[in-house]
Design a protein around this motif. Sequence first.
Motif, PDB file in Angstrom:
ATOM      1  N   VAL A 376       0.763  -1.072   0.023  1.00 49.97           N
ATOM      2  CA  VAL A 376       0.204  -0.079  -0.190  1.00 49.97           C
ATOM      3  C   VAL A 376       0.870   1.151   0.033  1.00 49.97           C
ATOM      4  CG1 VAL A 376      -1.667   1.259   1.320  1.00 49.97           C
ATOM      5  CG2 VAL A 376      -1.894  -1.170   1.190  1.00 49.97           C
ATOM      6  N   GLY A 377       0.310   2.270  -0.739  1.00 54.76           N
ATOM      7  CA  GLY A 377       1.244   3.358  -0.827  1.00 54.76           C
ATOM      8  C   GLY A 377       0.226   4.583  -1.123  1.00 54.76           C
ATOM      9  N   GLY A 378       0.935   5.680  -1.562  1.00 51.93           N
ATOM     10  CA  GLY A 378       0.105   6.736  -2.448  1.00 51.93           C
ATOM     11  C   GLY A 378      -0.118   8.004  -1.141  1.00 51.93           C
ATOM     12  N   PHE A 379       0.824   7.879  -0.170  1.00 52.09           N
ATOM     13  CA  PHE A 379       0.302   9.110   0.859  1.00 52.09           C
ATOM     14  C   PHE A 379       1.324  10.325   0.665  1.00 52.09           C
ATOM     15  CE2 PHE A 379      -0.560   4.666   2.624  1.00 52.09           C
ATOM     16  CZ  PHE A 379      -1.898   5.012   2.773  1.00 52.09           C
ATOM     17  N   ALA A 380       1.158  10.770  -0.358  1.00 51.93           N
ATOM     18  CA  ALA A 380       1.659  12.236  -0.710  1.00 51.93           C
ATOM     19  C   ALA A 380       0.921  13.247   0.239  1.00 51.93           C
ATOM     20  CB  ALA A 380       1.810  12.526  -2.077  1.00 51.93           C
ATOM     21  N   HIS A 381       1.264  14.493   0.073  1.00 49.80           N
ATOM     22  CA  HIS A 381       0.513  15.278   1.041  1.00 49.80           C
ATOM     23  C   HIS A 381      -1.044  15.598   1.024  1.00 49.80           C
ATOM     24  CE1 HIS A 381       0.326  18.479  -2.344  1.00 49.80           C
ATOM     25  NE2 HIS A 381       1.574  17.925  -2.668  1.00 49.80           N
ATOM     26  N   ASN A 382      -1.381  15.510  -0.342  1.00 51.36           N
ATOM     27  CA  ASN A 382      -2.954  15.711  -0.619  1.00 51.36           C
ATOM     28  C   ASN A 382      -3.655  14.325   0.285  1.00 51.36           C
ATOM     29  OD1 ASN A 382      -4.414  17.481  -2.111  1.00 51.36           O
ATOM     30  ND2 ASN A 382      -5.211  15.695  -3.001  1.00 51.36           N
ATOM     31  N   GLN A 383      -3.296  13.394  -0.093  1.00 51.66           N
ATOM     32  CA  GLN A 383      -3.913  12.126   0.565  1.00 51.66           C
ATOM     33  C   GLN A 383      -3.555  11.948   2.230  1.00 51.66           C
ATOM     34  OE1 GLN A 383      -5.475   8.613  -0.749  1.00 51.66           O
ATOM     35  NE2 GLN A 383      -6.298   9.571   1.226  1.00 51.66           N
ATOM     36  N   VAL A 384      -2.703  12.489   2.422  1.00 46.90           N
ATOM     37  CA  VAL A 384      -2.321  12.583   4.144  1.00 46.90           C
ATOM     38  C   VAL A 384      -3.280  13.395   4.803  1.00 46.90           C
ATOM     39  CG1 VAL A 384      -0.682  13.000   6.093  1.00 46.90           C
ATOM     40  CG2 VAL A 384      -0.218  11.571   3.778  1.00 46.90           C
ATOM     41  N   ILE A 385      -3.077  14.783   3.921  1.00 49.68           N
ATOM     42  CA  ILE A 385      -4.122  15.804   4.621  1.00 49.68           C
ATOM     43  C   ILE A 385      -5.672  15.543   4.407  1.00 49.68           C
ATOM     44  CG2 ILE A 385      -4.771  18.348   4.169  1.00 49.68           C
ATOM     45  CD1 ILE A 385      -1.767  18.685   3.584  1.00 49.68           C
ATOM     46  N   ALA A 386      -5.904  14.707   3.385  1.00 45.91           N
ATOM     47  CA  ALA A 386      -7.414  14.128   3.379  1.00 45.91           C
ATOM     48  C   ALA A 386      -7.689  13.311   4.733  1.00 45.91           C
ATOM     49  CB  ALA A 386      -7.613  13.385   2.198  1.00 45.91           C
ATOM     50  N   LEU A 387      -6.678  12.750   5.097  1.00 48.00           N
ATOM     51  CA  LEU A 387      -6.804  11.916   6.329  1.00 48.00           C
ATOM     52  C   LEU A 387      -6.508  12.432   7.837  1.00 48.00           C
ATOM     53  CD1 LEU A 387      -4.800   8.612   5.156  1.00 48.00           C
ATOM     54  CD2 LEU A 387      -7.246   8.859   5.411  1.00 48.00           C
ATOM     55  N   ALA A 388      -6.183  13.991   7.384  1.00 45.96           N
ATOM     56  CA  ALA A 388      -5.790  14.965   8.445  1.00 45.96           C
ATOM     57  C   ALA A 388      -6.613  14.460   9.872  1.00 45.96           C
ATOM     58  CB  ALA A 388      -5.724  16.121   8.316  1.00 45.96           C
ATOM     59  N   ASP A 389      -8.061  14.539   9.913  1.00 42.06           N
ATOM     60  CA  ASP A 389      -8.712  14.179  10.897  1.00 42.06           C
ATOM     61  C   ASP A 389      -8.381  12.828  11.855  1.00 42.06           C
ATOM     62  OD1 ASP A 389      -9.917  16.616  10.322  1.00 42.06           O
ATOM     63  OD2 ASP A 389     -11.820  15.819   9.634  1.00 42.06           O
ATOM     64  N   LYS A 390      -8.295  11.882  11.068  1.00 37.28           N
ATOM     65  CA  LYS A 390      -7.820  10.650  11.476  1.00 37.28           C
ATOM     66  C   LYS A 390      -6.584  10.600  12.215  1.00 37.28           C
ATOM     67  CE  LYS A 390      -9.765   6.802   9.222  1.00 37.28           C
ATOM     68  NZ  LYS A 390      -9.659   5.489   8.332  1.00 37.28           N
ATOM     69  N   VAL A 391      -5.678  11.445  11.447  1.00 37.45           N
ATOM     70  CA  VAL A 391      -4.109  11.264  12.060  1.00 37.45           C
ATOM     71  C   VAL A 391      -4.243  12.015  13.360  1.00 37.45           C
ATOM     72  CG1 VAL A 391      -1.963  12.122  11.657  1.00 37.45           C
ATOM     73  CG2 VAL A 391      -3.145  11.050   9.594  1.00 37.45           C
ATOM     74  N   VAL A 392      -5.005  13.138  13.146  1.00 37.21           N
ATOM     75  CA  VAL A 392      -4.881  14.179  14.410  1.00 37.21           C
ATOM     76  C   VAL A 392      -5.422  13.373  15.376  1.00 37.21           C
ATOM     77  CG1 VAL A 392      -5.895  16.554  15.465  1.00 37.21           C
ATOM     78  CG2 VAL A 392      -4.836  16.415  13.144  1.00 37.21           C
ATOM     79  N   GLU A 393      -6.601  12.808  15.456  1.00 33.32           N
ATOM     80  CA  GLU A 393      -7.292  12.235  16.465  1.00 33.32           C
ATOM     81  C   GLU A 393      -6.342  10.928  17.114  1.00 33.32           C
ATOM     82  OE1 GLU A 393     -10.894   8.889  16.434  1.00 33.32           O
ATOM     83  OE2 GLU A 393     -11.024  10.723  14.904  1.00 33.32           O
ATOM     84  N   ALA A 394      -5.703  10.342  16.246  1.00 35.59           N
ATOM     85  CA  ALA A 394      -5.070   9.220  16.692  1.00 35.59           C
ATOM     86  C   ALA A 394      -3.496   9.778  17.604  1.00 35.59           C
ATOM     87  CB  ALA A 394      -4.098   8.571  15.560  1.00 35.59           C
ATOM     88  N   VAL A 395      -3.291  10.874  17.032  1.00 34.61           N
ATOM     89  CA  VAL A 395      -2.187  11.750  18.002  1.00 34.61           C
ATOM     90  C   VAL A 395      -2.589  12.093  19.248  1.00 34.61           C
ATOM     91  CG1 VAL A 395      -0.419  13.481  17.985  1.00 34.61           C
ATOM     92  CG2 VAL A 395      -0.809  12.113  15.946  1.00 34.61           C
ATOM     93  N   LYS A 396      -3.697  12.886  19.040  1.00 36.19           N
ATOM     94  CA  LYS A 396      -4.544  13.358  20.453  1.00 36.19           C
ATOM     95  C   LYS A 396      -4.599  12.077  21.256  1.00 36.19           C
ATOM     96  CE  LYS A 396      -5.750  17.704  18.916  1.00 36.19           C
ATOM     97  NZ  LYS A 396      -6.694  18.661  18.317  1.00 36.19           N
ATOM     98  N   SER A 397      -5.160  10.990  20.924  1.00 36.71           N
ATOM     99  CA  SER A 397      -5.800  10.041  21.854  1.00 36.71           C
ATOM    100  C   SER A 397      -4.438   9.322  22.257  1.00 36.71           C
ATOM    101  CB  SER A 397      -6.424   9.105  21.267  1.00 36.71           C
ATOM    102  OG  SER A 397      -5.790   8.345  20.224  1.00 36.71           O
ATOM    103  N   GLY A 398      -3.265   9.434  21.593  1.00 40.69           N
ATOM    104  CA  GLY A 398      -2.163   8.844  22.137  1.00 40.69           C
ATOM    105  C   GLY A 398      -1.948   7.485  21.181  1.00 40.69           C
ATOM    106  N   ALA A 399      -2.890   6.971  20.527  1.00 38.15           N
ATOM    107  CA  ALA A 399      -2.648   5.650  19.542  1.00 38.15           C
ATOM    108  C   ALA A 399      -1.423   6.112  18.569  1.00 38.15           C
ATOM    109  CB  ALA A 399      -3.916   5.795  18.609  1.00 38.15           C
ATOM    110  N   ILE A 400      -0.995   7.393  18.045  1.00 39.47           N
ATOM    111  CA  ILE A 400       0.076   7.535  17.560  1.00 39.47           C
ATOM    112  C   ILE A 400       1.194   8.372  18.332  1.00 39.47           C
ATOM    113  CG2 ILE A 400       1.250   8.547  15.556  1.00 39.47           C
ATOM    114  CD1 ILE A 400      -1.061   8.173  13.614  1.00 39.47           C
ATOM    115  N   LYS A 401       2.151   7.932  18.730  1.00 39.86           N
ATOM    116  CA  LYS A 401       3.133   8.890  19.477  1.00 39.86           C
ATOM    117  C   LYS A 401       3.988   9.555  18.826  1.00 39.86           C
ATOM    118  CE  LYS A 401       2.430   7.571  24.119  1.00 39.86           C
ATOM    119  NZ  LYS A 401       1.827   6.194  24.073  1.00 39.86           N
TER     120      LYS A 401
END
Length: 556
Positions: A376-401
Amino acid sequence: MFCFQCQETAKNQGCTIKGVCGKPEKTADIQDLLVEVCKGISVYGSRLKEINSVDKKFGHFICQALFVTITNVAWDDPAIIRMIKQGLKLREEIKDIFKAIYKNKFGKDFLEELPDCAKWYSDDTSEIIAKAESEPMRITASGDEDVQSLRQLLIIGCKGIAAYADHAAILGQQRREIYDFIMEGLASTTKELSVDQMTSLVLKAGETAVTTMALLDQAHTANYGHPELTEVNLGVRKNPGILISGHDLKDMEELLKQAEKEEVDVYTHGEMLPANYYPAFKKYKNLVGNYGGSWWQQNREFESFNGPVVLTTNCLIPVKKENSYLNRLFTTGVVSYPGATSIPNRTKDGAKDFSKVIELAKTCKPPEELESGTLVGGFAHNQVIALADKVVEAVKSGAIKRFIVMAGCDGRQRTRSYFTEIAENLPKDAVILTAGCAKYRYNKLSLGTIGGIPRVLDAGQCNDSYSLAVIALKLKEVFGAKDINDLPISFDLAWYEQKAVAVFLALLSLGIKGIRLGPTLPAFLSPNVAKVLVDKFDIKPIGTVDQDIAAMMVGK
Ligand code: SF4
Ligand code: SF3
């Protein structure tokens, strides 16, 4: 010869008899002369810029020529000599333009004494070879060690910038400021500048590298759309196919189009893997997926592929005696190899003609299967920013350290298993951001996901390291961090060739501190220059896997 531009250089000091990469002494000398020719054009170009604008054709030529001298690009001496001749003609042309404008402006002739690279001329092949061989540029042999080191860092960084600028130019995007800087940088190496002046040029190279990668990102996405989350097939089909490697997406586009009409399959190799992530390429039914691993495994993988192989950019390595694929090896653009078939450049409106490759493929056996499944790939800026909510949530909850940026190059040295071991041993709440062929050290491991986000996010080619910087800046904004270094991101980069040096300088210019670099620090950094980087940017060599993981997880 003396060459120390890549990570593989002999004894981490310099190749002096033959390149560890396989580059023969004569080829090294001829490539060095081509760099000198570029310096000659730059001596006039940088002066001309002060009194007039400079036609982009000079800057673009320099970019192509510097690209030719990057590790594992050009192996065919006659092709390199043709470029030297073309370059010398261009130098004479820019010299005449400069002198005429100077006279017109100041009412007198330009009489300043200029270095040899701005004067020496020949269009005779044997004289050119004699020149290349008679004056091997033993760059560490004389002068102040630190000034020499900074000059080489600048030239090597400019080679990387030049390659990315050429990629962008091929897609119709050029910026005068990039060409101007490369000329300023090359010309500066012919002058007696202080360590401070040279250091500031090196830092400016980093800024120019950011501009260039941004331009290339724009060129790629404008033409082919934004990379998107993609499952790339790693297996093979039963038909014969064509394997395409390197970084050139325009070649990819034209090959796919022409092969589709003939119903011939196409597979990517090495740094072409990210082509699979682009919407414009995903629509082709004849694009099967990716075959094999990174560049240094090509002797084995080109062999078992059975069909024609097209090399569009670095990295092409010498064909071994026991290999049988030379008669199905095709080069194009800046790449050359004795005995391989060269595909001519496109004319102004026409596409490159890949018909010879396609016809040959039809007569070949299908590829031998090396592996199956997908990645799996394709995580250039546009795709990651599209997932930003998920990423931010994971960081805030401590799931991603923590995010660990492990971009850069792969290579054949055993010590690179460090990067595999880092990936395997990172805590499960760490996510790897990658770009470049460094990813092949861990992109096929099953590292799992966090809340649906894969633990290895591949942004694309080495130039897509720009995407990683955009992602970091976005996270900075989302988390309201004052400094990019306050984010939970660590950098553990792998380098091999000169594009990676440009990426490295780009990250420094964005203010990123504490980068780990491996598997070795560049031989072209003198102890004092290395110390400046350590003091100013907290650069460190990689250490042991356990120590580095422990340190990175707490932001050190
Ligand atoms: Fe040596 Fe690297 Fe230069 Fe090849 S490119 S000659 S391996 S330093
Ligand atoms: Fe790789 Fe050659 Fe550097 Fe583009 S293909 S990252 S090594």
